[in-house]
Design a protein around this motif. Structure first.
Motif, PDB file in Angstrom:
ATOM      1  N   VAL A 241       0.800  -1.125   0.316  1.00 53.82           N
ATOM      2  CA  VAL A 241       0.071  -0.061   0.104  1.00 53.82           C
ATOM      3  C   VAL A 241       0.784   1.218   0.054  1.00 53.82           C
ATOM      4  N   PRO A 242       0.753   2.059  -1.029  1.00 50.34           N
ATOM      5  CA  PRO A 242       1.614   3.358  -0.920  1.00 50.34           C
ATOM      6  C   PRO A 242       1.016   4.244  -0.231  1.00 50.34           C
ATOM      7  N   GLY A 243       1.903   5.067   0.644  1.00 51.09           N
ATOM      8  CA  GLY A 243       1.756   6.085   1.557  1.00 51.09           C
ATOM      9  C   GLY A 243       2.405   7.524   0.786  1.00 51.09           C
ATOM     10  N   ILE A 244       1.565   8.551   1.315  1.00 51.50           N
ATOM     11  CA  ILE A 244       2.118  10.076   0.779  1.00 51.50           C
ATOM     12  C   ILE A 244       2.380  10.672   2.152  1.00 51.50           C
ATOM     13  N   HIS A 245       3.193  11.554   2.085  1.00 50.44           N
ATOM     14  CA  HIS A 245       3.624  12.278   3.232  1.00 50.44           C
ATOM     15  C   HIS A 245       3.766  13.810   2.677  1.00 50.44           C
ATOM     16  N   PHE A 246       2.753  14.585   3.572  1.00 52.36           N
ATOM     17  CA  PHE A 246       2.799  15.854   2.966  1.00 52.36           C
ATOM     18  C   PHE A 246       2.645  16.861   4.154  1.00 52.36           C
ATOM     19  N   GLY A 247       3.390  17.886   3.762  1.00 52.82           N
ATOM     20  CA  GLY A 247       3.286  19.238   4.753  1.00 52.82           C
ATOM     21  C   GLY A 247       3.405  20.539   3.987  1.00 52.82           C
ATOM     22  N   ILE A 248       2.989  21.478   4.652  1.00 53.02           N
ATOM     23  CA  ILE A 248       3.155  22.798   3.885  1.00 53.02           C
ATOM     24  C   ILE A 248       4.240  23.723   4.295  1.00 53.02           C
ATOM     25  N   GLY A 249       4.830  24.348   3.449  1.00 53.21           N
ATOM     26  CA  GLY A 249       6.027  25.153   3.719  1.00 53.21           C
ATOM     27  C   GLY A 249       7.256  24.455   4.236  1.00 53.21           C
ATOM     28  N   CYS A 250       7.157  23.356   3.758  1.00 51.10           N
ATOM     29  CA  CYS A 250       8.170  22.159   4.103  1.00 51.10           C
ATOM     30  C   CYS A 250       9.398  21.856   3.361  1.00 51.10           C
ATOM     31  N   ASP A 251       9.804  22.835   2.576  1.00 48.17           N
ATOM     32  CA  ASP A 251      10.666  22.711   1.787  1.00 48.17           C
ATOM     33  C   ASP A 251      11.975  22.570   2.442  1.00 48.17           C
ATOM     34  N   HIS A 252      12.638  23.081   3.347  1.00 50.88           N
ATOM     35  CA  HIS A 252      13.514  23.011   4.272  1.00 50.88           C
ATOM     36  C   HIS A 252      13.542  21.602   5.003  1.00 50.88           C
ATOM     37  N   LEU A 253      12.380  20.829   4.921  1.00 47.50           N
ATOM     38  CA  LEU A 253      12.312  19.744   5.671  1.00 47.50           C
ATOM     39  C   LEU A 253      12.245  18.531   4.592  1.00 47.50           C
ATOM     40  N   LEU A 254      12.275  18.973   3.297  1.00 49.46           N
ATOM     41  CA  LEU A 254      12.032  17.632   2.139  1.00 49.46           C
ATOM     42  C   LEU A 254      12.654  16.612   2.406  1.00 49.46           C
ATOM     43  N   VAL A 255      14.008  16.401   2.633  1.00 52.30           N
ATOM     44  CA  VAL A 255      14.724  15.316   2.852  1.00 52.30           C
ATOM     45  C   VAL A 255      14.538  14.433   3.813  1.00 52.30           C
ATOM     46  N   ALA A 256      13.791  15.522   5.255  1.00 52.43           N
ATOM     47  CA  ALA A 256      13.491  14.610   6.331  1.00 52.43           C
ATOM     48  C   ALA A 256      12.228  13.823   5.983  1.00 52.43           C
ATOM     49  N   LEU A 257      11.354  14.536   5.350  1.00 51.66           N
ATOM     50  CA  LEU A 257       9.966  13.989   5.358  1.00 51.66           C
ATOM     51  C   LEU A 257      10.027  12.784   4.357  1.00 51.66           C
TER      52      LEU A 257
END
Ligand code: CP3
Length: 350
Positions: A241-257
């Motif tokens: 089952v594929p999972g999506i991780h989403f946040g707003i204003g998270c460019d600085h967290l992209l790798v961590a997300l």
């Protein structure tokens, strides 16, 4: 169980990084106040009451599928359903958002947050049962939950916040309690999403909408391990089952997300798809990311923005088209319908 028709669902093909019959489209908050048919069935009072009526919640989930011909249905529910269901004392005030009269501020408040059991949210899984019967096999149902940090921010602030002062104060003054709270909320997200998947939802999204308010250092120390556990436990139970991780204003967290372990990264409109692939690897499956303000700006702006997103993706098969955040209640549904039509027409492979 997957049958052969599943392989042709454009959403599932793109989620696997494979070429689909067309680029799949869905919209965060595709159900809701932008639709007159929603306002007609929703009734007054808290949205949490509407969610408790499976026939109403199923109908609301189906409305945007019928109107727009989107490639996924997202369950009509809310990220505060689990804490509400265990009796924490949280509701959603119309026009405001989640509110808790007695916010989470000390260890005693853990007593109001017992572990979620699937039975606590039987009305949600009843809704899933209806939808699985009603939806055609090429339109999967998406499960979702709030990520531990974003749910914690509502429990601790007691209302929508700009600066997250109480949340940040708690994490920095009582780190042990913070992690206990996050552990409970991670368990709750796993149980909530797991119950929806057991009943036939075929993908899920973890919303960490407000994680972007954190520094990259604090995100890694206080949040990442817990979101990582959510993805790991779900991957162990539902490996396909594929999972999506989403946040707003998270460019600085992209790798961590992405390190948290989703198969798909959801982008807001600030990060380009090209940049995300440069930073995360060319194989990453990306969801996004038309600026929802362009939908409000009218049809021509929305369609030009849509073409720009498709150009940014440059024909990569691993793309799920979406807005960079939820549909605004003021948006014109006809503009969204035109966006879906354009994405499907421009990307059709057969
Ligand atoms: O996407 C969909 O169509 C599914 C429905 C959905 C809702 N909430 C229904 C809803 C989803 C995916 C959510 C998730 C959610 N809820 C998030 C994460 C997504 C995001 O927007 O970042 C968050 C932060 C919440 C908490 C929440 N619930 C807020 C901020 C609000 C808006 C308050 C308002 O009235 O403006 C809600 C209420 C809510 N949840 C509405 C809907 C359709 C609108 C209010 C209503 O109809 O009563």
């Amino acid at each position: 169980m997957a049958d052969s028709a599943d392989q042709t669902a454009p959403f599932l093909a793109a989620a696997a990084g494979e070429r689909a019959a067309h680029t799949p489209v869905w919209f965060m908050r595709q159900a809701g106040r932008s639709l007159p048919e929603y306002r007609a069935v929703r009734g007054d009072g808290s949205i949490l009451q509407a969610i408790k009526q499976p026939d109403v919640a199923a109908e609301i989930t189906l409305q945007p599928v019928r109107r727009y011909g989107v490639d996924a249905a997202v369950l009509f529910s809310d990220i505060v359903v689990p804490p509400h269901a265990v009796g924490f004392g949280i509701d959603v005030a119309p026009g405001t958002g989640p509110v808790a009269d007695t916010p989470f501020r000390s260890a005693n408040d853990l007593d109001r947050l017992r572990p979620l059991e699937p039975d606590d949210v039987a009305y949600v899984t009843d809704t899933v049962d209806i939808l699985v019967r009603e939806l055609s096999s090429d339109v999967p149902l998406l499960a979702f939950a709030g990520a531990p940090f974003t749910v914690a921010s509502y429990l601790i602030e007691g209302r929508p916040s700009r600066d997250y002062r109480h949340t940040k104060a708690l994490m920095h003054t009582d780190e042990a309690l913070w992690h206990q709270l996050m552990e409970r909320l991670a368990d709750s997200a796993v149980t909530f999403i797991g119950a929806q998947l057991e009943h036939g939802a075929r993908a899920f999204q973890l919303f960490d909408s407000w994680a972007g308010s954190l520094s990259a250092l604090d995100y890694r120390r206080f949040v990442l391990p817990h979101s990582q556990r959510v993805f790991a436990e779900l991957a162990a139970r539902f490996p396909d089952v594929p999972g999506i991780h989403f946040g707003i204003g998270c460019d600085h967290l992209l790798v961590a997300l992405y390190e948290a372990g989703p198969r798909i990264i959801g982008l807001d409109w600030r990060t380009t798809i090209g940049d995300a692939r440069a930073r995360l690897g060319d194989d990453v499956v990306v969801q996004g990311n038309l600026d929802p303000a362009l939908v409000l700006a009218g049809r021509e702006c929305a369609l030009a923005g849509t073409r720009a997103v498709l150009a940014d993706n440059a024909g990569h098969p691993g793309h799920i088209f979406n807005l960079g955040h939820g549909v605004n209640p003021d948006c014109d549904p006809d503009v969204l319908a035109a966006v879906v039509e354009l994405v499907h027409a421009q990307t059709a492979t057969t």
